[in-house]
Design a protein around this motif. Structure first.
Motif, PDB file in Angstrom:
ATOM      1  N   ASN A  84       0.820  -0.927  -0.223  1.00  0.00           N
ATOM      2  CA  ASN A  84       0.325   0.291   0.099  1.00  0.00           C
ATOM      3  C   ASN A  84       1.229   0.733  -0.050  1.00  0.00           C
ATOM      4  O   ASN A  84       2.315   0.990   0.314  1.00  0.00           O
ATOM      5  CB  ASN A  84      -0.825   0.108   0.971  1.00  0.00           C
ATOM      6  CG  ASN A  84      -0.204  -0.267   2.545  1.00  0.00           C
ATOM      7  OD1 ASN A  84       1.249  -0.134   2.620  1.00  0.00           O
ATOM      8  ND2 ASN A  84      -1.040  -0.808   3.408  1.00  0.00           N
ATOM      9  N   ALA A  85       0.492   2.838   0.702  1.00  0.00           N
ATOM     10  CA  ALA A  85       0.725   3.873   0.631  1.00  0.00           C
ATOM     11  C   ALA A  85       2.151   3.826   0.999  1.00  0.00           C
ATOM     12  O   ALA A  85       2.945   4.241   1.108  1.00  0.00           O
ATOM     13  CB  ALA A  85       0.601   4.926   0.546  1.00  0.00           C
ATOM     14  N   LYS A  86       1.659   3.168   2.110  1.00  0.00           N
ATOM     15  CA  LYS A  86       2.850   2.772   3.487  1.00  0.00           C
ATOM     16  C   LYS A  86       3.911   2.401   2.981  1.00  0.00           C
ATOM     17  O   LYS A  86       5.037   2.232   3.954  1.00  0.00           O
ATOM     18  CB  LYS A  86       2.554   2.459   4.834  1.00  0.00           C
ATOM     19  CG  LYS A  86       1.228   3.704   5.058  1.00  0.00           C
ATOM     20  CD  LYS A  86       0.494   3.572   6.498  1.00  0.00           C
ATOM     21  CE  LYS A  86      -0.697   4.106   7.030  1.00  0.00           C
ATOM     22  NZ  LYS A  86      -1.329   4.484   8.420  1.00  0.00           N
ATOM     23  N   GLY A  87       3.773   0.882   2.252  1.00  0.00           N
ATOM     24  CA  GLY A  87       4.920   0.228   2.654  1.00  0.00           C
ATOM     25  C   GLY A  87       4.506  -1.105   1.613  1.00  0.00           C
ATOM     26  O   GLY A  87       3.402  -1.424   1.251  1.00  0.00           O
ATOM     27  N   GLU A  88       5.476  -2.328   1.323  1.00  0.00           N
ATOM     28  CA  GLU A  88       4.996  -3.500   1.511  1.00  0.00           C
ATOM     29  C   GLU A  88       5.417  -4.298   2.660  1.00  0.00           C
ATOM     30  O   GLU A  88       6.179  -4.092   3.420  1.00  0.00           O
ATOM     31  CB  GLU A  88       5.483  -3.952   0.117  1.00  0.00           C
ATOM     32  CG  GLU A  88       6.667  -3.708   0.103  1.00  0.00           C
ATOM     33  CD  GLU A  88       7.190  -4.457  -1.514  1.00  0.00           C
ATOM     34  OE1 GLU A  88       7.869  -4.704  -1.660  1.00  0.00           O
ATOM     35  OE2 GLU A  88       6.130  -4.012  -3.008  1.00  0.00           O
TER      36      GLU A  88
END
Length: 607
Positions: A194-198
């Protein structure tokens, strides 16, 4: 003597609900910490002795408004204890504010001083750091020490010096704890982006002698602990963080769940047998119609039938999901359809062959087609479990249970759209209007199955009996989302924001189906339409539409006046502020006339 009773072992609101002591607040002190949430500490007195206490953040407003202040009396209705550095802290969960005399009653002394004076000396022991250097932070937050990259695999005796906290006693105000529990269920590794990372995660369910709790491992903790943790083995766990359980996804009894990271400590223990392998709260299948949809139940039964595995596309993610329908019966005379998912669904016909006894733990109840079940993932479904109830169920089946009367809780539409509706599960087309289907107050669809004849197909729709879909076979479109053609001839998809020179065509058209009771308009979609049209793909028929109209119409003419067994979804929809009931085909099966004849004969003989 209220204070000694409050700090005594096995005394709190859970052990003795009638114990509601009245105490005086000597002082109210703010707790200094780096946390954003403000906390208040209180000193509680019974006139003879005093102890340390803590208010929950929900009661902060009572301090800030002045209702809880020095010398006020409180009637404590709900509390729990937490031991920090050898001192007992009383967590006030619920209380009533009484009067305030304005001065201290009696000359109370500290309960900790009295306890220390009477207690024998305890030799000092060095804490186990397990490769974390000299840091005392259980989450590895301080210093430059590096956590061990390998999980700790000691056997019993490694944590014998640590006090074991029961799962039922875990609370948000404990900083350090160790639980000893059996791994009863272990999920697969899941990946997210997602936008925060993986990252990656997996979850387990842990059971001690009194309660179970869900625990989740993230990122580096997955690499460290996934292989180590095995179902049915006992471990000691420490260094985790508690949070309130999300009951939408968490089926364990604890109101908390645990998050473990790579700095957590897990030790393998010898299995002394004090923790059971699994706990079940079994519900007879015949009573499932009284269970509210969305609830979770434990069911034990015999798998009577296994359907062909199938795939569906998730409306939320657009991904394909594998599923398989099991027909399960038990000695209460009930029978229900239960869906299993994932890789297990693809191997279901081998795993559940020969009518095994199966325990389904925390299966979700649905009102889809009457009552049906959706099995939990991981190891929540156990074939031939080692339990007395399973032996009883097997004996019942072998003694003639397979021939007894059955109460079927799943109708033809329940438990999966691809399931073949048996003769006694069907209704007639007239039931759609006669039973008011599609007009549920909760906007949920109804499902109905019947044998009917295709009496008319509307094949003359402008542009053909299909729609252009995205050429992208991957997520999120999977060749399903509608595309629009630009002036340059290219096809653009708003879902995946891709533009392609080609598209794929998918069927969508209306038809009428009839039986001896009524006729109804229905909608056909791609999967069901291809069955009706003898496997002809929409792309091939689209070419015939442009080049040979006679061939195009011939395919539809061949499908008219053919008999099928349908399962339909009936739902009320709104268009331009007007409501209408729409019936769409969910599954279509050819008629086995020999089997139909035998079923009709049996129904006549049973009258």
């Amino acid at each position: 003597n209220a204070v000694p009773q409050m700090v005594a072992p096995d005394t709190d609101s859970n052990h003795n609900p009638s114990f509601s002591p009245t105490v005086q607040v000597l002082r109210v002190l703010p707790v200094t910490s780096n946390q954003a949430a403000k906390r208040y500490r209180v000193i509680l007195s019974d006139g003879t002795q005093h102890c340390q206490g803590m208010l929950t953040t929900q009661n902060n407003h009572l301090v800030e408004s002045g209702e809880v202040s020095s010398h006020v009396f409180l009637k404590v209705n709900d509390f729990m204890k937490n031991v920090v550095q050898g001192k007992t802290i009383i967590i006030l969960l619920g209380f009533e504010v009484l009067n305030n005399p304005g001065h201290t009653i009696g000359t109370p002394t500290s309960i900790d001083s009295a306890t220390a004076a009477s207690a024998p000396a305890i030799p000092k022991t060095e804490p186990v750091r397990s490769g974390m250097g000299m840091s005392s932070n259980p989450y590895g937050g301080g210093g430059h020490a590096q956590a061990s990259s390998a999980p700790i695999m000691r056997t019993t005796g490694s944590s014998s010096s640590k006090p074991i906290t029961p799962i039922a006693s875990l609370n948000m105000y404990q900083n350090r704890w160790t639980i000893k529990a059996r791994v009863t269920n272990k999920g697969d590794i899941k990946h997210w982006s997602n936008a925060k990372g993986e990252g990656q995660l997996f979850s387990v369910e842990l059971l001690d002698s009194g309660m179970d709790i869900r625990a989740t491992f993230f990122k580096e903790a997955v690499d460290k602990f996934f292989t180590m943790l095995e179902v049915d083995k006992v471990y000691c766990f420490s260094g985790g963080r508690l949070k309130a359980a999300n009951m939408q996804y968490n089926t364990c009894k604890s109101s908390f769940e645990i998050t473990f990271d790579q700095n957590s400590e897990i030790t393998l223990e010898n299995d002394s047998g004090e923790i059971s392998q699994q706990t079940y709260d079994l519900k007879p299948i015949s009573e499932l119609d009284a269970v509210e949809p969305g609830a979770y139940v434990d069911v034990l039964g015999v798998v009577k039938h296994v359907s062909e595995p199938a795939t569906i596309v998730s409306k939320k993610t657009g991904k394909e999901l594998s599923k398989c329908e099991l027909t399960v019966g038990d000695d209460s005379g009930g029978e229900v359809s239960c869906t299993i998912w994932g890789d297990r669904a693809m191997n279901a016909q081998q795993e559940f062959a020969d009518t095994p006894v199966v325990a389904f733990r925390r299966a979700r109840v649905s009102d889809y087609g009457g009552r049906s079940l959706s099995a939990s993932g991981g190891n929540a479904t156990v074939v031939n479990p080692r339990m007395p109830e399973a032996d009883r169920m097997r004996s019942w089946w072998q003694a003639g249970g397979s021939q007894g009367a059955v109460k079927k809780l799943s109708t033809g539409g329940g438990g999966g759209a691809n399931r073949f509706p048996e003769f006694d599960q069907r209704k007639s087309i007239a039931a759609i209007k006669g039973e008011g289907m599609g007009h549920n107050s909760d906007s949920k669809p109804d499902y109905v199955s019947f044998k009917a004849t295709v009496s008319f197909i509307k094949s003359d729709r402008e542009g053909g009996a299909w729609y252009p879909a995205c050429f992208n076979p991957n997520d999120p479109c999977k060749n399903r989302c509608k595309v629009n053609q630009s002036t340059n001839g290219m096809w653009h998809c708003e879902r995946c924001n891709q533009t392609n020179a080609e598209c794929v065509y998918r069927y969508i058209f209306s038809a009428t189906i009839s039986d001896g009771s009524a006729t109804s308009w229905v909608s056909f979609f791609d999967d069901q339409a291809r069955v009706l049209l003898d496997g002809v793909d929409a792309n091939d028929l689209q070419k015939a539409y442009d080049e040979d109209n006679e061939t195009y119409l011939g395919h539809f003419a061949k499908a008219q006046f053919t008999d099928w067994v349908f399962t339909c979804k009936v739902k009320q929809e709104f268009h331009q502020d007007e409501s209408r009931v729409k019936t769409s085909i969910q599954s279509i099966h050819p008629v086995d006339y020999a089997k139909e004849g035998r079923s009709m004969l049996n129904a006549i003989l049973a009258m």
